[in-house]
Design a protein around this motif. Structure first.
Motif, PDB file in Angstrom:
ATOM      1  N   ASP A   1       0.817  -1.201   0.000  1.00  0.00           N
ATOM      2  CA  ASP A   1       0.000   0.000   0.000  1.00  0.00           C
ATOM      3  C   ASP A   1       0.853   1.254   0.000  1.00  0.00           C
ATOM      4  O   ASP A   1       0.500   2.252  -0.600  1.00  0.00           O
ATOM      5  CB  ASP A   1      -0.932   0.008   1.231  1.00  0.00           C
ATOM      6  N   GLU A   2       1.968   1.240   0.693  1.00  0.00           N
ATOM      7  CA  GLU A   2       2.870   2.378   0.768  1.00  0.00           C
ATOM      8  C   GLU A   2       4.208   1.959   0.177  1.00  0.00           C
ATOM      9  O   GLU A   2       4.986   1.282   0.834  1.00  0.00           O
ATOM     10  CB  GLU A   2       3.057   2.833   2.225  1.00  0.00           C
TER      11      GLU A   2
ATOM     12  N   GLN B   1       5.951   7.157  -4.142  1.00  0.00           N
ATOM     13  CA  GLN B   1       4.609   6.749  -4.539  1.00  0.00           C
ATOM     14  C   GLN B   1       4.289   7.216  -5.956  1.00  0.00           C
ATOM     15  O   GLN B   1       3.640   6.496  -6.726  1.00  0.00           O
ATOM     16  CB  GLN B   1       3.579   7.301  -3.545  1.00  0.00           C
TER      17      GLN B   1
ATOM     18  N   SER C   1       5.946   4.794  -8.301  1.00  0.00           N
ATOM     19  CA  SER C   1       5.352   3.452  -8.335  1.00  0.00           C
ATOM     20  C   SER C   1       3.976   3.448  -8.986  1.00  0.00           C
ATOM     21  O   SER C   1       3.597   2.470  -9.632  1.00  0.00           O
ATOM     22  CB  SER C   1       5.254   2.893  -6.919  1.00  0.00           C
ATOM     23  N   THR C   2       3.172   4.521  -8.819  1.00  0.00           N
ATOM     24  CA  THR C   2       1.830   4.538  -9.404  1.00  0.00           C
ATOM     25  C   THR C   2       1.869   4.813 -10.894  1.00  0.00           C
ATOM     26  O   THR C   2       1.016   4.324 -11.636  1.00  0.00           O
ATOM     27  CB  THR C   2       0.964   5.601  -8.713  1.00  0.00           C
TER      28      THR C   2
ATOM     29  N   SER D   1      -1.433   6.857  -3.222  1.00  0.00           N
ATOM     30  CA  SER D   1      -1.479   5.422  -2.937  1.00  0.00           C
ATOM     31  C   SER D   1      -2.293   5.221  -1.675  1.00  0.00           C
ATOM     32  O   SER D   1      -1.808   5.462  -0.573  1.00  0.00           O
ATOM     33  CB  SER D   1      -0.057   4.862  -2.767  1.00  0.00           C
TER      34      SER D   1
ATOM     35  N   GLU E   1      -6.523   7.348  -5.988  1.00  0.00           N
ATOM     36  CA  GLU E   1      -6.274   6.050  -6.620  1.00  0.00           C
ATOM     37  C   GLU E   1      -7.410   5.079  -6.291  1.00  0.00           C
ATOM     38  O   GLU E   1      -7.870   5.002  -5.157  1.00  0.00           O
ATOM     39  CB  GLU E   1      -4.947   5.477  -6.122  1.00  0.00           C
TER      40      GLU E   1
END
Length: 802
Positions: free
Chosen positions: A72-73, A148, A151-152, A320, A351
C-alpha cells in the motif's frame, strides 16, 4: 599523448561507470545514483542535513529498485532523492526536468509518457508552510511522495499533488521506517488472532514503555477526559512513539477500549497514518463485528459513525491509498457518505482499483441508487484492468444484482427498460444470467407479450436454459393459471437430469401441484384424496417425520416405498400445512395443531422453528380460523404471539440466529377481515387503530377488505370515503373491489356520494384548506351483543396495550 574524440568519450564514460562494468561490452546491471558529470555532491552531508530528528541518515547512494513494490505504501526511492537535489542545486525545476526528458524521448522517436513529474523540496516546503506544518519534516514527506509517484506511474494535477502533500504532512509517521515496523507487527498479531494461537515473534511488536503505561492508565480511567487532555498536550514525536505501542496493546487486550482510543487520537490535524487506522479497523471488523461490534455505542458514536469519522474520505491518501480500508468505509458508511466519498475520490483523483469500484457499485445497488451504481461502473473501462473488463464474470455478477432493480418506463420511443439500455450503451454484453433477470423483469411488468419476446430472443441467440430460467417460466405459468404450460415445462425439466434433481425446481413443481389441486380445489373433489395425493408427492421429495411431529398426519401412517429422507424445506412444510387446512379446518383440530406448532418453535425444532421466520404459516392458521365466530379470540392471541415471540435458536442449516417474524400487513388484513366478516365493527375499528399504532401501511387487499365491510353493512358514505382515500394513496379499484360493490342494494348512491366528495375536495382546495377525513361513525351495539363480545374486547384491549 593525444586521443581521438571516440577515445576521449570512452575514457570519460569509464570514469563514470562502476569498476566492474568498465570492460568493453559490459553494462551495469543496477542503475547507480544520478550523476550529471558537471556537479558533484557531498552525499553524506546532504543526508545529514535532511535527517529527521531521532532518525538515522538515509543512504542516498543506494541503487534505486527496478520495479515498484506492491504494498500500500511503496518504499522510498533514493534515485528520486538524488535527482531532485541535483535539480534544485542546478536551479532546474521538476517541470523543466520533465520537459527535458520528454524532449529527449521525442528526439529518439519514442511517444511521450504523460506522468506526474517528481515533486521538489522547494514546493513541498512551500505547501507545508502554507498549511502551518513544521517544514523540518519536508524531506521525509518528499521522499515518500516521490516514491509513490514513481510506483503509481499516473498523472496528477497540481491540486491533487497539493492535497497529497497536505495529507501526508498530517500523518504522525512521515518516515517509511514507521510503516515498515507497523506492517510486520500487525501481520504477527493478525495471524495469531486468525489461527487462534499465541504470538510467535514478540520482538516485532513494540512494547509499552513507562510513558506508555501512564497513558494506558489514563485511557482505562477516563479516555475521553484525562487521556484526551494528555494526548493533545504531547509533541508530535511523542505521539508517534506512543501510538503504535498503545494500539497494539489495546487491540490484543481490550478491543472495545481501543475504539474509544481511536476516536481521541484521530481528532485534530496530526493523526496516525491512514494505513494504520484502516488496518486496526479491519482487524476489529473481521474478528468482532458479528459478536458485539455492530451494536457498539459510546456517547455520540456508533460503529458506523466511528468508521465514517476515522476513515473520512478527506484523509484518504491521493497517490497510494489502502484499498481495503476504502472498501471497509464503503461497506459501513451511510448512503449519503458513500455518495460523497465517490464524488470526492473522483474530484481529488484518488487512486482506485477495479475491486473498489465494484464495491461502490454493490453498495449503491443495496441503496437502490441506480445512477451512482452506474457511475461507479464507469470506472471499470477507465482503469484498464485485464482481469476486470465490462464483460468479465465479476463485473457481470454486479450487473445482475443491479438488474434486480430494473423496471419499465414510458419514453419517447415507447416502453423500455430503465437500466438495461444504459448497461448496453456502456458496452456490457449480457450473458445467460443477465438474460434470466431480463426475462424475469419482463414478466414482472405484467406484460406477457414482452416476456414472450425476451424468451424468443434467448432461444434465437442460443442461450442455454438453466434452473433459474425454468423457475421464472414456471412462476409465470402458475401465476397465470396456465396448467397446460406448467405440464409442458415439467416435461422439459424431467428430460434433464441436472434440472430434475434441482431442489428449487422440485419445490416449484410441488407448489404448482398445490395451486392446481388444493388451493383452488374443485367442488366435486374429495378433500381426503387431495391431501394424500399431496402427501405422496411430498414423501418422494422429503422426510415425513416433521409432519408427524406436528400432528398433521397420524403416527400410524405408513408412507409408500421409495420415499426420501431429505429434511424438508420451509416451503414444502408450509405447503403441506396449507393443504391440510384446506382439506380439514375444524376449529378444534386447528387449535390443537397451532398449540403444537408454538411448542415446537419454542423447543427449536430443526424443521418447524424456521417456519416462524416468516408470516406465511401464521397467516394460514388465521385463514383456517377466521370463518368460525368462536375462533376470534384465538385469532387475537395468534397476532399477540407474533408481537411478543419467544427467542429462536440458531438455525442448524445456516448457522445464524433465527429472527421471529412480526405481523405483516397481510396478517393484519386477515385479522381485520375476520371481524368484518362477523360484523364486529367496533372490534374491527380497534384493529385499524392498532395497525396505525404499529405504523402498518394499507395495501390493496386491506382497502378491499375495508370497502367490503362497509358494503356488507350498506354504509354507502363510508364506502365512498374509503374508495376516495384508497385512490389518494395510489391504489386503484380492481376486480376484487368491483366484486364487493355488487352487493350494494343501491349502487347509484355510491357514485353520487363519490361525486359529492369530489365536489367538496375541489371547493376546499380552491379555498386552500386541507381536507380532513370524516370521523368514523359510532355504532350502538345492543347489550346482548356487548356481553357476547366482551371477551374479545378484553383480548383486543390487551393486544393494544402490549
Amino acid at each position: 599523448m593525444s586521443l581521438c574524440p571516440h577515445q576521449l568519450v570512452r575514457s570519460r564514460l569509464n570514469g563514470l561507470s562502476p569498476a566492474q562494468c568498465r570492460n568493453p561490452g559490459r553494462w551495469p546491471r543496477r542503475s547507480g545514483p544520478s550523476n550529471t558529470g558537471y556537479r558533484l555532491q557531498d552525499v553524506s552531508s546532504y543526508a545529514t542535513s535532511v535527517r529527521e530528528p531521532g532518525s538515522e541518515a538515509h543512504d542516498f547512494t543506494a541503487p534505486s529498485r527496478l520495479q515498484p513494490t506492491a504494498s500500500d505504501e511503496p518504499l522510498e526511492s533514493s534515485d528520486f532523492g538524488n535527482r531532485q537535489r541535483t535539480a534544485e542545486e542546478s536551479g532546474q525545476t521538476g517541470n523543466e526536468q520533465s520537459g527535458n526528458a520528454a524532449s529527449s524521448q521525442q528526439q529518439k522517436g519514442r511517444p511521450r509518457k504523460h506522468t506526474t513529474p517528481p515533486l521538489t523540496l522547494k514546493r513541498v516546503r512551500a505547501i507545508m508552510q502554507a498549511e502551518g506544518h513544521n517544514i523540518r519534516f519536508a524531506p521525509s514527506v518528499l521522499r515518500r511522495l516521490n516514491a509513490q509517484i514513481e510506483s503509481t506511474d499516473r498523472f496528477l494535477s497540481s491540486k491533487a499533488t497539493y492535497l497529497a502533500t497536505v495529507i501526508k504532512s498530517n500523518s504522525l509517521y512521515t518516515r517509511e521506517l514507521g510503516l515498515v515496523q507497523w506492517k510486520s507487527a500487525y501481520e504477527e498479531i493478525y495471524k495469531a488472532k486468525h489461527y487462534q494461537r499465541a504470538v510467535q515473534n514478540e520482538a516485532v511488536i513494540p512494547a509499552l514503555k513507562e510513558e506508555g503505561q501512564a497513558l494506558l492508565e489514563k485511557i482505562q480511567a477516563d479516555c475521553s477526559g484525562s487521556f484526551r487532555d494528555a494526548w493533545q498536550a504531547m509533541t508530535r514525536r511523542d505521539k508517534a512513539s506512543a501510538w503504535q505501542r498503545l494500539a497494539f496493546w489495546l487491540l490484543q487486550n481490550d478491543p472495545k477500549l481501543f475504539l474509544e482510543f481511536l476516536v481521541v487520537t484521530t481528532e485534530g490535524t496530526e493523526k496516525p497514518d491512514f494505513t494504520m487506522v484502516a488496518d486496526c479497523l479491519l482487524y476489529i471488523d473481521n474478528f468482532y463485528y458479528a459478536d458485539w461490534l455492530k451494536d457498539w455505542k459510546s456517547s455520540t458514536h456508533t460503529y458506523e459513525s466511528l468508521v465514517e469519522s476515522c476513515l473520512n474520505p478527506k484523509d484518504w491518501p491521493i497517490i497510494s491509498v489502502p484499498q481495503r480500508g476504502v472498501r471497509l468505509y464503503i461497506r459501513r458508511a451511510s448512503h449519503e457518505d458513500v455518495t460523497s466519498a465517490l464524488n470526492m475520490a473522483k474530484g481529488r483523483s484518488v487512486e482506485m482499483t477495479a475491486e473498489t469500484a465494484l464495491c461502490f457499485m454493490w453498495r449503491f445497488t443495496e441503496f437502490e441508487d441506480v445512477d451512482n451504481a452506474l457511475k461507479a461502473l464507469e470506472y471499470i473501462p477507465i482503469l484498464k484492468n485485464p482481469e476486470f473488463t465490462l464483460n468479465s464474470q465479476g463485473v457481470l455478477r454486479h450487473c445482475c444484482k443491479l438488474l434486480t432493480l430494473d423496471g419499465v418506463e414510458e419514453g419517447d420511443n415507447g416502453r423500455n427498460f430503465k437500466i438495461l439500455p444504459r448497461l448496453l450503451k456502456m458496452g456490457v454484453r449480457p450473458d445467460r444470467d443477465m438474460m434470466n433477470l431480463v426475462l424475469s423483469n419482463a414478466y414482472k411488468t405484467g406484460d406477457s407479450q414482452l416476456g414472450a419476446d425476451m424468451l424468443q430472443f434467448m432461444k434465437s441467440h442460443a442461450y442455454d436454459f438453466d434452473s433459474y430460467t425454468y423457475l421464472t417460466l414456471l412462476n409465470e405459468a402458475v401465476k397465470r393459471g396456465d396448467r397446460g404450460r406448467v405440464d409442458s415445462l415439467i416435461h422439459e425439466v424431467e428430460a434433464e437430469d441436472g434440472l430434475r434433481s434441482n431442489p428449487f425446481i422440485a419445490n416449484k413443481i410441488f407448489h404448482s401441484h398445490y395451486v392446481f389441486t388444493a388451493k383452488h380445489m374443485d367442488v366435486d373433489a374429495d378433500p381426503s384424496g387431495v391431501f394424500y395425493s399431496m402427501l405422496d408427492m411430498y414423501n418422494t421429495l422429503h422426510d415425513i417425520t416433521p409432519l408427524k411431529d406436528l400432528f398433521i398426519i397420524p403416527p400410524q401412517y405408513t408412507p409408500r416405498p421409495g420415499g426420501s429422507n431429505t429434511p424438508p424445506s420451509p416451503i414444502a412444510l408450509y405447503i403441506m400445512i396449507a393443504t391440510f387446512f384446506r382439506c380439514q379446518n375444524r376449529l378444534t383440530t386447528v387449535q390443537r395443531i397451532y398449540n403444537r406448532f408454538r411448542e415446537l418453535v419454542k423447543q427449536g425444532h430443526p424443521s418447524i422453528a424456521p417456519l416462524a421466520e416468516t408470516d406465511h404459516t401464521y397467516n394460514e392458521f388465521l385463514v383456517a380460523m377466521r370463518d368460525n365466530p368462536r375462533s376470534l379470540r384465538l385469532c387475537v392471541r395468534l397476532v399477540e404471539d407474533m408481537l411478543h415471540p419467544p427467542k429462536l435458536p440458531v438455525n442448524s442449516s445456516t448457522g445464524e440466529a433465527m429472527i421471529h417474524a412480526k405481523p405483516s400487513v397481510r396478517t393484519w388484513t386477515i385479522l381485520l377481515s375476520a371481524f368484518i366478516y362477523h360484523r364486529q365493527t367496533q372490534a374491527a375499528q380497534k384493529i385499524k387503530e392498532m395497525m396505525a399504532k404499529h405504523q402498518v401501511k394499507y395495501d390493496d387487499s386491506t382497502w378491499n377488505t375495508i370497502i367490503s365491510g362497509h358494503v356488507n353493512a350498506q354504509n354507502v358514505p363510508e364506502a365512498a370515503a374509503a374508495i376516495k382515500e384508497m385512490e389518494e394513496q395510489g391504489f386503484s379499484m380492481n376486480a376484487y373491489t368491483m366484486r364487493s360493490l355488487r352487493y350494494l342494494r343501491d349502487p347509484e348512491r355510491l357514485w353520487v356520494a363519490i361525486d359529492e366528495l369530489d365536489e367538496r375536495v375541489t371547493q376546499e382546495s380552491s379555498q386552500r384548506v386541507t381536507p380532513e377525513p370524516e370521523p368514523e361513525p359510532e355504532y350502538s351495539i345492543p347489550e346482548d351483543e356487548k356481553a357476547k363480545t366482551a371477551p374479545i374486547d378484553r383480548g383486543l384491549q390487551k393486544l393494544a396495550l402490549k
